[in-house]
Design a protein around this motif. Structure first.
Motif, PDB file in Angstrom:
ATOM      1  N   GLU A   1       0.855  -1.176   0.000  1.00 35.53           N
ATOM      2  CA  GLU A   1       0.000   0.000   0.000  1.00 35.53           C
ATOM      3  C   GLU A   1       0.898   1.235   0.000  1.00 35.53           C
ATOM      4  OE1 GLU A   1      -3.276   0.274  -0.235  1.00 35.53           O
ATOM      5  OE2 GLU A   1      -3.363  -1.889  -0.505  1.00 35.53           O
ATOM      6  N   LEU A   2       0.732   2.108  -0.971  1.00 36.64           N
ATOM      7  CA  LEU A   2       1.482   3.359  -0.992  1.00 36.64           C
ATOM      8  C   LEU A   2       0.661   4.387  -0.228  1.00 36.64           C
ATOM      9  CD1 LEU A   2       2.528   3.406  -4.741  1.00 36.64           C
ATOM     10  CD2 LEU A   2       3.952   2.812  -2.792  1.00 36.64           C
ATOM     11  N   ASN A   3       1.158   4.844   0.903  1.00 33.77           N
ATOM     12  CA  ASN A   3       0.326   5.757   1.679  1.00 33.77           C
ATOM     13  C   ASN A   3       1.069   6.953   2.245  1.00 33.77           C
ATOM     14  OD1 ASN A   3       1.822   4.473   3.567  1.00 33.77           O
ATOM     15  ND2 ASN A   3       0.120   3.621   4.742  1.00 33.77           N
ATOM     16  N   THR A   4       2.316   7.207   1.799  1.00 29.08           N
ATOM     17  CA  THR A   4       3.001   8.410   2.245  1.00 29.08           C
ATOM     18  C   THR A   4       3.453   9.202   1.026  1.00 29.08           C
ATOM     19  OG1 THR A   4       5.093   7.187   2.467  1.00 29.08           O
ATOM     20  CG2 THR A   4       3.751   7.440   4.445  1.00 29.08           C
ATOM     21  N   LEU A   5       3.204  10.494   1.057  1.00 32.32           N
ATOM     22  CA  LEU A   5       3.477  11.371  -0.075  1.00 32.32           C
ATOM     23  C   LEU A   5       4.306  12.566   0.367  1.00 32.32           C
ATOM     24  CD1 LEU A   5       2.855  12.424  -3.025  1.00 32.32           C
ATOM     25  CD2 LEU A   5       0.843  13.559  -2.005  1.00 32.32           C
ATOM     26  N   SER A   6       5.349  12.871  -0.386  1.00 30.21           N
ATOM     27  CA  SER A   6       6.134  14.089  -0.172  1.00 30.21           C
ATOM     28  C   SER A   6       5.900  15.012  -1.359  1.00 30.21           C
ATOM     29  CB  SER A   6       7.631  13.773  -0.072  1.00 30.21           C
ATOM     30  OG  SER A   6       7.918  12.995   1.073  1.00 30.21           O
ATOM     31  N   VAL A   7       5.424  16.216  -1.098  1.00 32.18           N
ATOM     32  CA  VAL A   7       5.240  17.224  -2.142  1.00 32.18           C
ATOM     33  C   VAL A   7       6.417  18.175  -2.036  1.00 32.18           C
ATOM     34  CG1 VAL A   7       3.740  19.019  -3.062  1.00 32.18           C
ATOM     35  CG2 VAL A   7       2.734  17.003  -1.963  1.00 32.18           C
ATOM     36  N   VAL A   8       7.293  18.169  -3.050  1.00 29.54           N
ATOM     37  CA  VAL A   8       8.527  18.955  -3.010  1.00 29.54           C
ATOM     38  C   VAL A   8       8.386  20.167  -3.934  1.00 29.54           C
ATOM     39  CG1 VAL A   8      11.017  18.936  -3.386  1.00 29.54           C
ATOM     40  CG2 VAL A   8       9.868  16.884  -2.511  1.00 29.54           C
ATOM     41  N   ILE A   9       8.590  21.363  -3.361  1.00 33.53           N
ATOM     42  CA  ILE A   9       8.383  22.615  -4.088  1.00 33.53           C
ATOM     43  C   ILE A   9       9.628  23.485  -3.969  1.00 33.53           C
ATOM     44  CG2 ILE A   9       6.930  24.671  -4.276  1.00 33.53           C
ATOM     45  CD1 ILE A   9       4.748  23.083  -2.721  1.00 33.53           C
ATOM     46  N   PRO A  10      10.403  23.665  -5.062  1.00 32.16           N
ATOM     47  CA  PRO A  10      11.551  24.568  -5.012  1.00 32.16           C
ATOM     48  C   PRO A  10      11.075  26.020  -5.027  1.00 32.16           C
ATOM     49  CG  PRO A  10      11.277  23.720  -7.238  1.00 32.16           C
ATOM     50  CD  PRO A  10      10.228  23.050  -6.390  1.00 32.16           C
ATOM     51  N   ALA A  11      11.755  26.895  -4.294  1.00 35.76           N
ATOM     52  CA  ALA A  11      11.292  28.288  -4.221  1.00 35.76           C
ATOM     53  C   ALA A  11      12.459  29.250  -4.130  1.00 35.76           C
ATOM     54  CB  ALA A  11      10.370  28.461  -3.011  1.00 35.76           C
ATOM     55  N   LEU A  12      12.455  30.241  -5.011  1.00 35.43           N
ATOM     56  CA  LEU A  12      13.432  31.328  -4.982  1.00 35.43           C
ATOM     57  C   LEU A  12      12.656  32.640  -4.947  1.00 35.43           C
ATOM     58  CD1 LEU A  12      16.190  32.674  -5.255  1.00 35.43           C
ATOM     59  CD2 LEU A  12      16.062  32.295  -7.737  1.00 35.43           C
ATOM     60  N   ASN A  13      12.661  33.286  -3.798  1.00 38.15           N
ATOM     61  CA  ASN A  13      11.950  34.559  -3.616  1.00 38.15           C
ATOM     62  C   ASN A  13      10.473  34.450  -4.009  1.00 38.15           C
ATOM     63  OD1 ASN A  13      14.342  35.770  -2.753  1.00 38.15           O
ATOM     64  ND2 ASN A  13      14.897  36.427  -4.824  1.00 38.15           N
ATOM     65  N   GLU A  14       9.812  33.466  -3.422  1.00 36.91           N
ATOM     66  CA  GLU A  14       8.394  33.222  -3.731  1.00 36.91           C
ATOM     67  C   GLU A  14       7.491  33.444  -2.515  1.00 36.91           C
ATOM     68  OE1 GLU A  14       7.306  32.854  -6.616  1.00 36.91           O
ATOM     69  OE2 GLU A  14       8.734  31.760  -7.882  1.00 36.91           O
ATOM     70  N   ALA A  15       7.933  34.233  -1.548  1.00 32.86           N
ATOM     71  CA  ALA A  15       7.147  34.455  -0.330  1.00 32.86           C
ATOM     72  C   ALA A  15       5.704  34.867  -0.609  1.00 32.86           C
ATOM     73  CB  ALA A  15       7.837  35.485   0.567  1.00 32.86           C
ATOM     74  N   PRO A  16       5.442  35.798  -1.545  1.00 34.25           N
ATOM     75  CA  PRO A  16       4.054  36.208  -1.774  1.00 34.25           C
ATOM     76  C   PRO A  16       3.168  35.084  -2.331  1.00 34.25           C
ATOM     77  CG  PRO A  16       5.587  37.830  -2.683  1.00 34.25           C
ATOM     78  CD  PRO A  16       6.385  36.609  -2.360  1.00 34.25           C
ATOM     79  N   ASN A  17       3.773  34.142  -3.073  1.00 29.32           N
ATOM     80  CA  ASN A  17       2.984  33.076  -3.692  1.00 29.32           C
ATOM     81  C   ASN A  17       2.758  31.869  -2.790  1.00 29.32           C
ATOM     82  OD1 ASN A  17       2.732  34.388  -6.175  1.00 29.32           O
ATOM     83  ND2 ASN A  17       4.666  33.548  -6.938  1.00 29.32           N
ATOM     84  N   LEU A  18       3.597  31.706  -1.768  1.00 29.81           N
ATOM     85  CA  LEU A  18       3.551  30.472  -0.987  1.00 29.81           C
ATOM     86  C   LEU A  18       2.220  30.197  -0.281  1.00 29.81           C
ATOM     87  CD1 LEU A  18       7.167  30.195   0.476  1.00 29.81           C
ATOM     88  CD2 LEU A  18       6.058  28.719  -1.222  1.00 29.81           C
ATOM     89  N   PRO A  19       1.545  31.199   0.275  1.00 25.84           N
ATOM     90  CA  PRO A  19       0.256  30.879   0.900  1.00 25.84           C
ATOM     91  C   PRO A  19      -0.707  30.216  -0.076  1.00 25.84           C
ATOM     92  CG  PRO A  19       0.986  33.031   1.622  1.00 25.84           C
ATOM     93  CD  PRO A  19       1.935  32.607   0.529  1.00 25.84           C
ATOM     94  N   THR A  20      -0.784  30.734  -1.299  1.00 24.37           N
ATOM     95  CA  THR A  20      -1.669  30.135  -2.307  1.00 24.37           C
ATOM     96  C   THR A  20      -1.201  28.740  -2.685  1.00 24.37           C
ATOM     97  OG1 THR A  20      -2.215  32.291  -3.234  1.00 24.37           O
ATOM     98  CG2 THR A  20      -2.582  30.381  -4.653  1.00 24.37           C
ATOM     99  N   VAL A  21       0.101  28.589  -2.910  1.00 26.48           N
ATOM    100  CA  VAL A  21       0.644  27.310  -3.377  1.00 26.48           C
ATOM    101  C   VAL A  21       0.536  26.231  -2.306  1.00 26.48           C
ATOM    102  CG1 VAL A  21       2.757  26.136  -4.115  1.00 26.48           C
ATOM    103  CG2 VAL A  21       2.190  28.375  -5.050  1.00 26.48           C
ATOM    104  N   VAL A  22       1.029  26.516  -1.109  1.00 26.21           N
ATOM    105  CA  VAL A  22       1.025  25.505  -0.040  1.00 26.21           C
ATOM    106  C   VAL A  22      -0.399  25.123   0.347  1.00 26.21           C
ATOM    107  CG1 VAL A  22       1.657  25.043   2.368  1.00 26.21           C
ATOM    108  CG2 VAL A  22       3.297  26.161   0.834  1.00 26.21           C
ATOM    109  N   ASN A  23      -1.275  26.103   0.439  1.00 25.63           N
ATOM    110  CA  ASN A  23      -2.655  25.797   0.813  1.00 25.63           C
ATOM    111  C   ASN A  23      -3.442  25.099  -0.291  1.00 25.63           C
ATOM    112  OD1 ASN A  23      -2.646  26.770   3.499  1.00 25.63           O
ATOM    113  ND2 ASN A  23      -2.771  28.872   2.755  1.00 25.63           N
ATOM    114  N   SER A  24      -2.897  25.078  -1.517  1.00 27.74           N
ATOM    115  CA  SER A  24      -3.596  24.370  -2.594  1.00 27.74           C
ATOM    116  C   SER A  24      -3.312  22.873  -2.576  1.00 27.74           C
ATOM    117  CB  SER A  24      -3.190  24.944  -3.962  1.00 27.74           C
ATOM    118  OG  SER A  24      -1.865  24.571  -4.316  1.00 27.74           O
ATOM    119  N   VAL A  25      -2.347  22.442  -1.759  1.00 23.50           N
ATOM    120  CA  VAL A  25      -2.096  21.003  -1.621  1.00 23.50           C
ATOM    121  C   VAL A  25      -3.229  20.440  -0.769  1.00 23.50           C
ATOM    122  CG1 VAL A  25      -0.526  19.228  -0.759  1.00 23.50           C
ATOM    123  CG2 VAL A  25       0.401  21.330  -1.778  1.00 23.50           C
TER     124      VAL A  25
END
Length: 340
Positions: free
Chosen positions: A97-121
């Motif tokens: 059973e595959l039941n653990t997931l890692s969502v990996v997101i590279p970021a360079l000066n993306e502070a304004p976008n992170l709330p939208t991106v992280v909360n969309s997971v």
């Protein structure tokens, strides 16, 4: 080899994949009335192995765990997924059973976008489907509050002081603890809310490496014309050199089983990492699939340096094609042949 017409079973890269319930049930979880779902997706084309005809696509929403660690440190403080003790496993054991997931997101000066991106997971929706999820944001030497914002949102923060798209992923994959890894950029372009459907496809189609295709008519407004032309050109050259049938060699959203990363030798430290991981996985013989996704308008500053990055990608394609195979040799569990 897969056929380009619909059949009751699909051969993905020489492996038998038994009937997709109701013509691709995983993505058919595009359940009627689901926000963002569209009946038009039913006719989208999916590439399985070099060529195959199927149907696909979809979406869904929600939110995410928290901590920080250095790129060279394999462990992070704070809430994390338990790491399974399979290490470099040769392949999935039937019945696992595959039941653990890692969502990996590279970021360079993306502070304004992170709330939208992280909360969309959609961690709540994924949990309901049996997936325990960690979100890893790789801070690639940002000069803004990227790391602080990511940590405040509950993500695990990995610091990678060596700039470069590939460098960020090398660090993020070292820290990832899931059986499956999913990726995407921090610029709001990739549909993390589609992860439940994408994971359903990964498991139901029984593939090991799944990549995505952004180059569809519906997505044209989200990409500059010059970038679209360059993407088509690089993808065509990549197909010609590696003969894997992938339509979008530059897409930054992939979903794959962790052991695939352990079985390939990806050297790129910059933007060429995206095409190299796809070509390495397909060249190594892993079962692979390409599915269409929605690609959205970029938010914030564009990090791509079109000409230098394009030339670097061009050089890397030829270097990789004529590189002597070394680390791209996965051991697999028993191959399942389609009866003659």
């Amino acid at each position: 080899m897969a056929s380009s017409t619909r059949r009751s079973s699909l051969s993905v890269r020489g492996w038998s994949v038994d009937p997709f319930p109701a013509e691709f049930a995983a993505i058919r979880s595009l359940r009627a009335g689901h926000p963002g779902g569209s009946a038009s997706h039913a006719s989208d084309r999916v590439t399985a192995g070099p060529d195959a005809g199927l149907t696909s696509a979809a979406e869904i929403p929600s939110r995410p765990p928290g901590s920080t660690c250095a790129a060279e440190t394999p462990r992070c403080e704070g809430p994390q997924l338990p790491r399974r003790s399979h290490g470099r496993r040769s392949g999935p054991v039937p019945g696992d059973e595959l039941n653990t997931l890692s969502v990996v997101i590279p970021a360079l000066n993306e502070a304004p976008n992170l709330p939208t991106v992280v909360n969309s997971v959609p961690t709540s929706a994924l949990r309901a489907l049996g997936w325990e999820t960690e979100v890893i944001v790789v801070d690639n030497a940002s000069t803004d509050d990227t790391a602080a914002v990511a940590a405040a949102l509950g993500a695990t923060v990995v610091s990678q002081p060596e700039r470069g798209y590939g460098n960020a992923y090398h660090a993020g994959f070292r820290a990832a603890r899931g059986d499956v890894i999913a990726t995407g950029d921090a610029d709001c372009t990739y549909p993390f809310d589609s992860l439940p459907e994408l994971l359903g496809t990964l498991t139901e189609a029984d593939v090991e490496f799944m990549t995505t295709n952004r180059l569809r008519r519906e997505n044209r407004s989200a990409m500059k014309r010059s970038h679209t032309v360059a993407n088509y050109a690089l993808s065509a050259l990549s197909r010609a050199l590696f003969r894997n049938g992938l339509r979008d060699s530059q897409s930054g959203m992939w979903v794959f089983r962790r052991y695939v990363w352990d079985g390939v030798d990806v050297k790129s430290t910059g933007m060429a990492f995206s095409q190299e991981i796809k070509n390495a996985a397909t060249r190594a013989g892993y079962r692979y699939l390409e599915v269409p996704i929605e690609y959205r308008n970029r938010q914030g500053e564009v990090k791509l340096n079109a000409l230098p990055d394009g030339m670097a990608n061009l050089r890397q394609l030829f270097e990789h094609r004529f590189r002597r195979p070394g680390g791209e040799r996965p051991a697999r569990y028993e191959r399942r042949h389609t009866p003659a």
